[in-house]
Design a protein around this motif. Structure first.
Motif, PDB file in Angstrom:
ATOM      1  N   LYS A  86     -17.967  34.623  71.057  1.00  0.00           N
ATOM      2  CA  LYS A  86     -16.474  34.329  71.586  1.00  0.00           C
ATOM      3  C   LYS A  86     -15.835  33.521  72.424  1.00  0.00           C
ATOM      4  N   TYR A  87     -16.605  33.242  73.494  1.00  0.00           N
ATOM      5  CA  TYR A  87     -16.146  32.102  74.270  1.00  0.00           C
ATOM      6  C   TYR A  87     -16.646  31.028  73.489  1.00  0.00           C
ATOM      7  N   LEU A  88     -17.242  31.103  73.072  1.00  0.00           N
ATOM      8  CA  LEU A  88     -18.122  29.276  72.687  1.00  0.00           C
ATOM      9  C   LEU A  88     -17.428  28.756  70.789  1.00  0.00           C
ATOM     10  N   SER A  89     -16.759  30.149  70.491  1.00  0.00           N
ATOM     11  CA  SER A  89     -16.107  29.676  69.497  1.00  0.00           C
ATOM     12  C   SER A  89     -14.473  29.413  69.857  1.00  0.00           C
ATOM     13  N   GLY A  90     -14.473  29.327  71.662  1.00  0.00           N
ATOM     14  CA  GLY A  90     -12.632  28.925  71.982  1.00  0.00           C
ATOM     15  C   GLY A  90     -12.034  29.921  72.643  1.00  0.00           C
ATOM     16  N   THR A  91     -12.562  30.933  72.630  1.00  0.00           N
ATOM     17  CA  THR A  91     -11.984  32.369  72.654  1.00  0.00           C
ATOM     18  C   THR A  91     -11.857  32.154  74.441  1.00  0.00           C
TER      19      THR A  91
END
Length: 77
Positions: free
Chosen positions: A30-35
């Motif tokens: 999630k974090y690496l996809s921009g969240t």
């Protein structure tokens, strides 16, 4: 923040290693996809809660998910 860490993920008590791996894998997806990190962790905890209750029971699922917290400097979107 001056040292470069705007967010920290930590646990409030020891957590099973397999549970930690699962939480962190999903968190980084999630974090690496921009969240944003706080939102990413909250989403992972919500997503894993029901299946873990089914697999391990309510108390154990909560014991594995609840200790993860994220501190953040700046706005949480």
């Amino acid at each position: 923040y001056a040292a470069g860490a705007g967010n920290l993920i930590m646990t409030l008590w020891p957590v099973d290693d397999r549970a930690t791996v699962k939480v962190m894998e999903k968190f980084y997806e999630k974090y690496l996809s921009g969240t944003p990190p706080p939102r990413a962790l909250a989403e992972v905890q919500r997503e894993l809660l029901k299946p873990w209750i089914e697999d391990h029971g309510e108390i154990e699922a909560i014991r594995r998910l609840a200790p993860f917290i994220c501190t953040s400097i700046g706005p949480v979107e």
